[in-house]
Scaffold this active site. Structure first.
Site, PDB file in Angstrom:
ATOM      1  N   ASN A 202       1.059  -1.208  -0.039  1.00 45.66           N
ATOM      2  CA  ASN A 202       0.090   0.238   0.077  1.00 45.66           C
ATOM      3  C   ASN A 202       0.952   1.268  -0.236  1.00 45.66           C
ATOM      4  OD1 ASN A 202       0.538   1.425   2.847  1.00 45.66           O
ATOM      5  ND2 ASN A 202      -0.882  -1.454   3.486  1.00 45.66           N
ATOM      6  N   HIS A 203       0.201   2.677   0.074  1.00 52.61           N
ATOM      7  CA  HIS A 203       1.232   3.801   0.195  1.00 52.61           C
ATOM      8  C   HIS A 203       1.383   4.131   1.035  1.00 52.61           C
ATOM      9  CE1 HIS A 203      -0.097   4.201  -4.735  1.00 52.61           C
ATOM     10  NE2 HIS A 203      -1.221   3.941  -3.994  1.00 52.61           N
TER      11      HIS A 203
END
Ligand code: CTP
Length: 396
Positions: A202-203
């Site tokens: 994920n970011h």
């Protein structure tokens, strides 16, 4: 925190604008006191607009409020940047012939002075003696940086970078309200392997969790950070343990939880992992045009901590995060309350990630809700958000 920023009359006075901005963005209240000569370099209007506070360096206005004493007593920290050779001489001699000089003498707050002048003036025996005198009195006098000066010349005398000045100044103010408290912080984003090369991730950059850890160390806590994929993270004063997958993170959390006073779950934990991780690289040529990955649920680490705290009657406060694509303040509040309820933690820190303005950014806009329904909104640097989260935690 209430910060008095003294600005004296040198060319670097314009850099006070960056110092003011960084301080206000970090949530501090800034009162600027320029000397009359500083106002030859920078206008009071600029200083007022940036500090959101009036600027009046005249000692003889508003006399009934005894403002020099009031400002001096109410300041938590005083920074003088830039400080000229002449200011250093007056301060060392205890001369109080303007508002800044009076405030400095009337205050018990820690003081940081950041001089800026030509190399010859900095090296002059008079300045050297004045700096020695001030340092002997416990005043933090920064050594100017080397580099390009006002004219064509270079040498020691430049004002240090605003970030450096602020970091050194904040280090003087020891708010040690978390002294001795043990805090476990998760940060970053977990990655779940597909094969030795690929992963599901994920970011999350980990910046908010790291800001909380740093701030907690500054406030005296014994901090352990479980870092998910944040490179070679080092936080002076904290223990950093790598925990790159949800399972590794859960293992470390379970191992460390009993000894903690608080658990702050800032990491973005993958909700699923790949059921059968390939031990060798999946070959594109053998996969065809479609690939089906079977995913299985990861443990909900935060929910697990909350139930352990209840079952084992542990004295651990729990703070969860909520990354939501809410779209409005109202929707964010509703989603955050729902998550606070479903996780059962004491506090939830909610972010709207719709515009993806949060991931990797230096700023954050967070809504913090406690179990008793108190809502606090904070927008600013991740350090500012960290400090409010810790204020709320300290209150618990
Ligand atoms: N969290 C956790 N373990 C997981 C997933 C999330 O401990 N497997 C924690 C996060 O660290 C965060 C909180 O739970 O503190 C909420 O994470 P978030 O990703 O916002 O929500 P989810 O629990 O994944 O729920 P949803 O996907 O429904 O938003």
């Amino acid at each position: 925190m209430r910060v008095v920023l003294g600005v004296t009359g040198g060319i670097a006075a314009y850099k006070a604008t960056s110092i003011i901005r960084l301080l206000t963005e970090a949530g501090h209240e800034v009162k600027v006191i320029p000397t009359q000569n500083a106002l030859r370099f920078i206008g009071a209007t600029t200083l007022e607009a940036l500090s959101h506070n009036s600027v009046d360096p005249d000692l003889y206005t508003d006399v009934e409020s005894v403002k020099h004493v009031e400002l001096g007593k109410s300041a938590d920290l005083i920074i003088v940047a830039p400080a000229t050779a002449s200011f250093l001489a007056r301060y060392a001699a205890g001369i109080a012939d303007d508002l800044l000089g009076n405030v400095l003498l009337a205050s018990n707050a820690p003081v940081l002075v950041a001089p800026a002048m030509h190399t010859e003036m900095w090296n002059n025996a008079a300045t050297v003696a004045n700096v020695e005198t001030l340092r002997a009195r416990g005043i933090e006098v920064l050594t100017p940086a080397a580099g390009r000066l006002t004219g064509e010349d270079t040498g020691v005398g430049r004002l240090p970078e605003p970030e450096e000045i602020i970091e050194a100044a904040l280090a003087l103010v020891s708010v040690r309200d978390l002294a001795g408290k043990r805090i476990l912080v998760t940060a970053g984003g977990t990655r779940e392997a597909i094969d030795p090369v690929r992963y599901i991730g994920n970011h999350s950059s980990g910046k908010q969790g790291v800001a909380i850890a740093r701030e907690a160390v500054r406030r005296g806590a014994k901090v352990t950070v479980l870092a998910a994929n944040i490179g070679s993270l080092q936080i002076s004063g904290a223990t950093v343990i790598a925990a790159d997958t949800a399972i590794e993170m859960e293992h470390q959390v379970n191992h460390l939880l009993r000894d903690q006073d608080a658990f702050i779950s800032a990491a973005a934990v993958s909700d699923f992992r790949v059921a059968e991780v390939s031990p060798t690289k999946l070959k594109r040529s053998q996969l065809g045009d479609q690939i089906n990955l079977r995913l299985i649920a990861n443990p909900d680490i935060l929910a697990g901590v909350v139930s352990r705290v209840r079952e084992e009657n542990l004295d651990v406060r729990t703070v969860g995060f909520a990354a939501e694509t809410a779209g409005s303040h109202w929707a964010l509040a509703e989603l955050a309350k729902a998550k606070l309820g479903s996780k059962g933690c004491d506090v939830i820190v909610a972010n709207d990630v719709s515009e993806s303005a949060v991931f990797g950014a230096e700023h954050n806009d967070a809504l913090i809700i406690t179990r008793d329904g108190k809502e606090t909104r904070v927008a600013g640097t991740k350090t500012a958000v960290a400090s409010v989260v810790l204020d709320i935690l300290a209150g618990l």
